[in-house]
Structure formats: structure tokens, C-alpha cells
Design an enzyme around this catalytic site. Structure first.
Site, PDB file in Angstrom:
ATOM      1  N   HIS A   1      -3.753   6.094   2.870  1.00  0.00           N
ATOM      2  CA  HIS A   1      -4.486   4.885   2.505  1.00  0.00           C
ATOM      3  C   HIS A   1      -3.948   3.646   3.205  1.00  0.00           C
ATOM      4  O   HIS A   1      -4.704   2.826   3.726  1.00  0.00           O
ATOM      5  CB  HIS A   1      -4.414   4.724   0.991  1.00  0.00           C
ATOM      6  CG  HIS A   1      -5.311   3.683   0.420  1.00  0.00           C
ATOM      7  ND1 HIS A   1      -4.931   2.379   0.242  1.00  0.00           N
ATOM      8  CD2 HIS A   1      -6.581   3.765  -0.024  1.00  0.00           C
ATOM      9  CE1 HIS A   1      -5.927   1.692  -0.300  1.00  0.00           C
ATOM     10  NE2 HIS A   1      -6.938   2.507  -0.476  1.00  0.00           N
TER      11      HIS A   1
ATOM     12  N   SER B   1     -11.326  -0.963  -1.062  1.00  0.00           N
ATOM     13  CA  SER B   1     -10.072  -0.955  -0.303  1.00  0.00           C
ATOM     14  C   SER B   1     -10.329  -1.090   1.181  1.00  0.00           C
ATOM     15  O   SER B   1      -9.503  -1.617   1.921  1.00  0.00           O
ATOM     16  CB  SER B   1      -9.322   0.363  -0.529  1.00  0.00           C
ATOM     17  OG  SER B   1      -8.593   0.351  -1.715  1.00  0.00           O
TER      18      SER B   1
ATOM     19  N   ASP C   1       0.844  -1.188   0.000  1.00  0.00           N
ATOM     20  CA  ASP C   1       0.000   0.000   0.000  1.00  0.00           C
ATOM     21  C   ASP C   1       0.881   1.240   0.000  1.00  0.00           C
ATOM     22  O   ASP C   1       2.048   1.176  -0.390  1.00  0.00           O
ATOM     23  CB  ASP C   1      -0.938  -0.037   1.222  1.00  0.00           C
ATOM     24  CG  ASP C   1      -2.305   0.558   0.939  1.00  0.00           C
ATOM     25  OD1 ASP C   1      -2.346   1.712   0.495  1.00  0.00           O
ATOM     26  OD2 ASP C   1      -3.327  -0.112   1.167  1.00  0.00           O
TER      27      ASP C   1
END
Length: 847
Positions: A249, A419, A201
Site C-alpha cells: 500500500h 487511499s 503508510d
């Protein structure tokens, strides 16, 4: 006239990625129905349409050469223990790539084409034009040529301002409760103990209050070891080797997997991470590098891989397109017993079928869709059937709307996307494997239990049945039901670790539990000294270690089904002693301001004095690593890591090694012995390059050359005669120029007083070849510099010599770089470290 020089910063090709940020990485040949099967402009069908378009009309592009044959991973699948499976898979993949790529890389070297080789998928990254594409497509060992791509973060996952308030009060977030993770905590007393989870990520804030306690790099005593626990192939983190997240994220997805205070599904699982994404987009080559690291984690320099430290589970909240790129990586992970979860994509509209994206839409991947707190499918969630291979997608669905989780800045944020759904599944798998350790590494059985526990949702608009369809997959994740159905044969070992003399609880003590067939699981004691680990019945050894205490081992511990074991353990404190010594630089002279530390213990690092001496006043008895790091500018001084045994007062003399790159090239100061140029190279003006023939073969990163390009800007380029390289950058960097020797790379010009010459001295077998820049003009300052690069036939070494260097090289790049721009030995960049009458030798290494 030149444009202003941009800020010197390595520009990574990659990106950070969000669920639908994506990578479309490759592996096996694309099916005929896939988007990228088309090709144009008369090129072979092996060439994907994006690459064909990129190289038409004289264009160049970065692309991947996918080889025809693939590694046999059957032996890895036959291993039971996690570490053994990962080692077997790594060995098979490395050996296969080494042999299978040999012919291709030899061809590329002969053609002076730089390349970056990968082993987890049998692919090689190159850059070139239509002529090179056609030549490679004609090879019988090439299956496919695929353009390298970057993928932007999907707008559906763009987050609002972070909430910097206090941590949660422990009440489970709605998604945690919906998948019944909190009920697993209560009914099974299981929070993922003994399982290691990872993500690929945008990075992770490793010291976030809700993540720091179970970061595998946390030593439990206020110190951290990031080797084998963190990897950043993008080079974007401000402090090399230290985790960061410049997007948010990755911190968010990690929080949903393992965060404390009701945020994470498996809050006692350990975590590690690979930064496969730069910021708000992702590039294929970084995703591949991250995928390799997941299977075989390395130290902070990307060296010394240890597949036995591979995670059990990896979350991938990214994807894009409809290709089979990355499929080999998924299958390699699965062969190694690493469970992977992939987001199904955010390209849905609530109606249209076949909107799931790769790699989550590939049959070998476990793809995850998203729903909201009312139980409705999210309007962005990707539907099946897969456009890649027609398989049912997603495989399962999980909470993915209004998900609150951790965020950089020790904050929190609420965002949506598949996600956000995917880490619910990854965390749930950690609960399942902790509760039923017989399933660890058994990918098919694990998927079956997740599927069986899922709550069916009848929605056949895109095909399928009430039990399994292309909107919900097998249904909504229910980890309590999955664990209820799983084997209940595990034996729980628990207890408390204390100080033998005082009875005080000892937090942060590592406990390694090792079985002959099950491998090793590691847990750490909590703040109250307690530990808990479920294992299969059998015979085990327990090894306890923690700073300030003597290691302790328990062997031959028999564990029987249905008979939990409570094992309290007391450890003996050990004495502490002073560690003193002297640090010498690579030449043997005392080195000031070097940082000296005993790695991984709660003892403050110290700096050496002007005489190179240091004192660590109090180090507990035990075996450690003494690490010495030179301060900037490091020049030719490498980092020293030497064993240290403390059993009394210790005095150490540490001489720093020569700094090296990954290939093994080393750097040392050398004796100055100027070679005068004799043969003119016809260069002139501000930007010019000419090719010269070499009097003997010269090797650079294992490739021999008979000619090289010399430029006005202080470069010897072994790949091509490039112009316009007047803006020097740090090394390495993926952008051209690559395959260079840079004795003094800067914006230089040649006037009537300037020249570039060559000279050859000595007899055959011991000749030296010099490229000499005489009185070159520094464009930015108007002053003149004289320097040379000397190639040694006998040793293969190259020596940089400096006759006159105004400004001490304050604006130059000095060093060498490999042909792909992925490895380099940089002596300096924008540092005033060069002196008149000085020399630096680059000693050739062997990878």
C-alpha cells in the site's frame, strides 16, 4: 507442561494501513455526537465506551490518557521559513508535554504503571484495569481516556497479483492526466523540484526503479543514508533501519505522488517515509510515533531529532471511525507548515450521507474523496457531512479507481480506494509549492488555491451547493488551474554542474539554496548534470556538494522577479588517499569482523581482520563520518560514528563505545565477584513469583522502586508479580512483562536442589543487593544454571553474574526493558554468549 515455544520475533502492535485501514487517534475531547462519547458500567463520561467494555468483569486494556491542556503553537505559525516553523512547533510541543505530563507520570510511576509518553499530542499510553481507569478519570488534568485500537485494511483496497512487467513508457496514467499534472510539467516546466513529500503508510520499496532516484536518502552515487529519511516504529522490516514495505500500500501511494515514467504527479519532488502500519492493520501508538517523526525526523535509532528536516507535505491514506483522535497531530503539522492530505474513507455505498471517516472527516484535515475514469464518484467514497463535527467532507476529490502505481518487488499494481485519490492531492500540492514557493507552509492559502482550481460538480444529495457539497467537496482536483491562479512571482534558477577538468556532467550533486527568510531548499542534479529550482525573489546562497569534488559556495546571489537565472557551475575533483586503522572493542581489545565504512560515499565497506585492522584503499579528500559496526553477537559493543577528515593518508584507532538504549543505559563487561545468597525467597516449582522488599531504592529508567517481584523464570519485575512468562522474547516488546531486569530469562523451574535467595552486603550508601538463582532447572534441556542480578546502591548500576551456564545461554534473553516496552538494552537473545565465571554491568543512564 508448556506449549511449544513460538518463533522469537518482536510482535508489533501495529499495522500497515490502507486508506481505510485506519486509525482513530485522539486528541481533544470528543463531541457529544461522536461514537466514543458514551461510557458505561458507572465509569466517568471521560471514559470511551470501548474502554469501558474492555475493562468490565476484571478485564485489562491498553488505552490513552488524553490531558486537558494543549500546547500553544502560535509562535510556530508566526515563522516563515519551513525549518524555523518546524523547530518552533517541535520545541513548544516537547516543552508543553514535559511540563503538563509531569504530575500524571509521577502518579503512574508511584502506582507501578508502565507508560509511553507522546509529545505531538498530549497523551500517555498505559495498560490497566477498571480501577486504574477510574482513578485516572477522576483526575482534573485528564480530559479523556480512549482505548487503543487496531484497524484492518479495508477490503476495497485489497490488491490482486503484482504485475512484474517493465516500467511505464512515460505516458501519464489516467489519473495524472485527469488532474492535469502532465500539463503543468509542459507549461510550467515544473515537476515538484525543491519539495519534500512523505507518507505515513505500510512502508516503501526505496529502491524501486521509479522511486529510487528521488528518495532523499539516495546519495546519488550508489549509496544511501536512511537516517532522517526513514522510520519504522513497528519493527517489522527485516533489516533494521532499511526501508521495506510488507504490504504494498505504501509503495503504491508513494508512486502516485512522486513516481517516474508517468506514474507520479510530482516526479522531481524528494520523498521520505514513516512506516506507521505493520501489514494489514494499524495500531494507534505506531501512528502517533510516526506522526511525531514527521514533525521531527530522527536517526535510525529514533534519536537526535532534527525538525529542520521535516517534509513539506505528508500523505495519509488511512483512517477509520468518527473520533477526534489524531486531530492534535494534524493541527501540529499545520502549525509547522506541513501540508497534510487524508483519505476520506471507503465506507460509502454511493447513497448514504455522513460516511466519511476520521481523521479525514475532522474539520482541520484536508479530506479527499475518489472518482473513476468516467468522472463518476466512486461508490465507496465517503460522503459528508462529518459525523465528528458536521463539517463539509470531503474537501476535494481526485482519481481513485483503477490506479496503476509502483508495487514492492520492483513491480506495479492497479487498485482502488480513496487511499489512491489522496496521493494525487499530495503530489499536486508539491507541484503548487514548487511553482509558487511563496505558498510553502501557508496551509490556508494552499487549500484555497486547490479549492479555487477544482472543477465543480453539482451534487447536493448530502447538502451543500453546486460549488461545494458533501459528495465532491470543492470538486475535482485540477492542479493546472490552481497553479494558473497562484502567485507567479518565483524566479527559476537552472543550469548544469560539470567536472571542471573534463567538462563531464555530474549527476547526484546536492544544491542547497538558502534565503534569509525562506529557509533552505535542496535539489539534486539529474543524470545530465542539470538542475532547476524556483524560489522567491531575494538574496540567496548556493552550496554544492558531492563525493569526489570540493564543495563550492555562491553567496549574495540576487534574484529578481521576472528575471530567471541560468547558472552553470564547474566543480574541482579532489585527490583520494588510503584510510587505515585498528578497531578495538569496548574493553580495548582488537575486534575482528567489524564493518568499517565511510558513511554515505561510494566506497565499499571493509571488515576488520583478526587483529582488528582495516584498510579503505581510496577515499576522496573531504570531511566525513567513519562508522564502525560490530558483527553479531554485538554484546556490549556499540556503533562508533566519528568525524573523519581526509587530506592525506589517514590512520585511525577506533575504540567502540558501550552499547546504549535510548534512555542512555550502557553495557560493559565487568569483573566477576560472586555474592552468595543468604535469605531464601519462597519460590518453588515451574511457575512462581514473589515480591521482595529492597534494602534501598532501586531506579529503573528513571523510576525508583522499593520492592520488586522475583520469578522462577530468571526475571526481576518492577511492575507486578507476573506468572506465565516462561516464553522469553526479544527486548523491547510491547507485550508484558515490561519494566524488567532479566539476568537470564528462560523457561526455568525449581526443584529440591534449586533455590532463589537474596543477600545484602556493605554499609549504607554503598550496599549491594543480590538476587541469586541457584541450580535452576532449564526445562528444555534438564540442565542447571546458577546466576544472579546485583544492584549497586552507590552507582545505581546492575550487574549480571554467571557462575554456571550450560549451553552458554543459547535460549535465554538477557537485558533490561522499560516500563512501557518501548525501550530496552538487550545483551543477548537466543545466543550462546554467556560464560561460567563472567559478569556484565548495566550502567544507569539519564534520558
Amino acid at each position: 507442561m508448556h506449549l511449544p515455544r513460538p518463533a522469537r520475533r518482536r510482535r508489533a502492535l501495529w499495522a500497515a494501513v490502507s486508506l481505510s485501514a485506519a486509525a482513530a487517534l485522539l486528541s481533544s475531547p470528543l463531541p457529544a455526537a461522536a461514537d466514543d462519547a458514551k461510557s458505561g458500567n458507572g465509569l466517568s463520561p471521560k471514559v470511551d465506551s470501548a474502554l469501558a467494555s474492555a475493562v468490565e468483569d476484571g478485564g485489562e486494556a491498553a488505552f490513552f490518557v488524553v490531558l486537558e491542556d494543549q500546547a500553544d503553537l502560535s509562535a510556530a505559525r508566526g515563522e516563515k521559513a519551513h525549518g524555523a516553523r518546524a523547530k518552533a512547533a517541535y520545541g513548544a510541543l516537547r516543552e508543553h508535554a514535559r511540563e503538563n505530563q509531569r504530575s500524571l507520570t509521577a502518579f503512574l510511576d508511584k502506582q507501578k504503571v508502565g507508560h509511553q509518553d507522546f509529545w505531538i499530542a498530549d497523551v500517555v499510553r498505559v495498560e490497566g484495569d477498571a480501577e486504574l481507569v477510574a482513578e485516572l478519570a477522576a483526575r482534573s488534568d485528564v480530559a479523556q481516556l480512549v482505548k487503543e485500537r487496531q484497524y484492518a485494511l479495508d477490503e476495497v483496497e485489497q490488491a490482486g497479483p503484482a504485475i512484474t512487467g517493465s516500467a511505464a513508457d512515460g505516458t501519464p496514467e489516467w489519473g495524472i492526466a485527469d488532474v492535469k499534472a502532465d500539463q503543468v510539467w509542459e507549461q510550467y516546466d515544473n515537476r515538484g523540484e525543491g519539495i519534500v513529500i512523505a507518507n505515513v503508510d505500510s512502508g516503501v520499496q526505496f529502491d524501486h526503479p521509479d522511486l529510487v532516484s528521488n528518495y532523499r536518502g539516495n546519495k546519488g552515487d550508489g549509496t544511501f543514508s536512511h537516517d532522517y529519511n526513514w522510520y519504522d516504529p513497528t519493527g517489522q522490516c527485516p533489516t533494521s533501519g532499511v526501508p521495506c514495505d510488507n504490504n504494498g500500500h505504501g509503495t503504491h501511494t508513494m508512486g502516485t505522488m512522486v513516481g517516474a515514467n508517468g506514474i507520479g504527479v510530482a516526479p522531481k519532488a524528494k520523498w521520505i517515509a514513516a512506516k506507521g502500519c505493520e501489514t494489514d492493520q494499524c495500531t494507534d501508538s505506531y501512528l502517533l510515533a510516526a506522526g511525531q517523526w514527521i514533525l521531527a525526523p530522527t536517526d535510525g535509532d529514533g534519536l537526535n531529532p532534527k525538525p529542520e528536516l521535516a517534509p513539506n507535505i505528508v500523505n495519509n491514506s488511512w483512517g477509520g471511525g468518527h473520533t477526534t483522535f489524531y486531530q492534535d497531530i494534524v493541527e501540529a503539522w499545520n502549525a509547522a507548515g506541513i501540508f497534510e492530505a487524508f483519505a476520506a474513507g471507503n465506507k460509502g455505498d454511493g447513497t448514504t450521507c455522513s460516511t466519511s471517516e476520521a481523521p479525514g472527516s475532522q474539520a482541520p484535515s484536508y479530506g479527499v474523496g475518489a472518482y473513476d475514469s468516467s468522472g463518476k464518484i466512486a461508490n465507496f467514497s465517503g460522503f459528508g457531512p462529518s459525523r465528528v463535527d458536521g463539517s463539509m467532507k470531503p474537501n476535494i476529490t481526485a482519481p481513485g479507481v483503477d490506479i496503476r502505481s509502483t508495487w514492492p518487488g520492483s513491480a506495479y499494481n492497479t487498485i482502488k480506494g480513496t487511499s489512491m485519490a489522496t496521493p494525487h492531492v499530495a503530489g499536486a500540492t508539491a507541484l503548487l509549492w514548487s511553482a509558487a514557493p511563496s505558498l510553502i507552509g501557508d496551509i490556508d492559502a494552499t487549500r484555497a488555491f486547490l479549492n479555487q482550481g477544482a472543477r465543480n460538480v453539482e451534487d447536493t444529495r448530502c447538502g451543500g451547493t453546486a460549488e461545494a457539497n458533501n459528495v465532491w467537496g470543492e470538486g475535482k482536483l485540477d492542479i493546472l488551474a490552481s497553479i494558473d491562479k497562484s502567485p507567479h512571482t518565483a524566479v527559476t534558477v537552472s543550469g548544469k554542474v560539470t567536472d571542471k577538468a573534463t567538462g563531464a556532467a555530474l549527476p547526484g550533486i546536492d544544491i542547497k539554496v538558502t534565503g534569509a527568510t525562506t529557509g533552505t531548499r535542496i535539489v539534486s542534479t539529474g543524470s545530465d548534470g542539470s538542475y532547476r529550482v524556483p524560489v522567491d525573489p531575494g538574496t540567496y546562497g548556493f552550496a554544492l556538494s558531492g563525493y569526489g569534488y570540493a564543495p563550492k559556495q555562491l553567496t549574495g546571489v540576487e534574484l529578481t522577479a521576472g528575471q530567471p537565472l541560468v547558472q552553470d557551475i564547474a566543480l574541482d575533483a579532489v585527490a583520494s588517499h588510503a584510510v587505515t586503522g585498528t578497531v578495538l572493542d569496548v574493553t580495548g581489545k582488537p575486534l575482528a569482523k567489524a564493518t568499517v565504512e565511510v558513511t554515505g560515499i561510494p566506497v565499499d565497506a571493509v571488515r576488520t581482520g583478526t587483529d582488528g585492522t582495516f584498510t579503505l584503499p581510496k577515499v576522496a579528500e573531504g570531511g566525513y563520518t567513519l562508522t564502525v559496526t560490530p558483527t553479531e553477537p554485538v554484546l556490549c559493543n556499540g556503533v562508533s560514528r566519528t568525524p573523519l577528515t581526509v587530506d592525506g593518508a589517514e590512520n585511525e584507532t577506533v575504540r567502540l563505545p558501550a552499547r546504549t538504549d535510548r534512555y542512555g543505559n550502557g553495557c560493559t563487561p565487568a569483573a566477576y565477584s560472586w555474592i552468595k545468597g543468604s535469605t531464601a525467597v519462597p519460590l518453588s516449582g515451574d511457575e512462581d513469583a514473589k515480591t521482595v522488599q529492597l534494602p534501598f531504592p532501586v531506579s529503573l529508567y528513571g523510576v525508583e522502586y522499593s520492592s520488586a517481584s522475583v520469578t522462577t523464570n530468571g526475571l526481576v519485575n518492577f511492575l507486578q508479580p507476573r506468572l506465565g512468562d516462561y516464553i522469553n522474547t526479544p527486548l523491547p516488546g510491547a507485550e508484558e512483562p515490561n519494566g524488567i531486569v532479566a539476568p537470564f530469562w528462560d523457561d526455568l523451574a525449581l526443584d529440591r536442589k534449586s533455590s532463589v535467595q537474596t543477600a545484602t552486603t556493605g554499609k549504607a550508601g554503598s550496599r549491594k543487593f543480590a538476587v541469586v538463582w541457584n541450580q535452576a532447572v532449564l526445562v528444555s534441556a534438564g540442565s542447571r544454571v546458577t546466576f544472579e542480578a546485583v544492584f549497586d546502591e552507590a552507582t545505581g548500576d546492575v550487574t549480571f553474574q554467571y557462575q554456571s551456564v550450560p549451553g552458554a545461554g543459547s535460549g535465554a534473553t538477557v537485558g533490561i526493558e522499560d516500563q512501557s516496552g518501548s525501550d530496552a538494552l538487550q545483551y543477548s537473545f537466543d545466543q550462546a554468549v554467556l560464560g561460567d565465571g563472567s559478569a556484565i554491568r548495566i550502567v544507569q543512564g539519564a534520558k
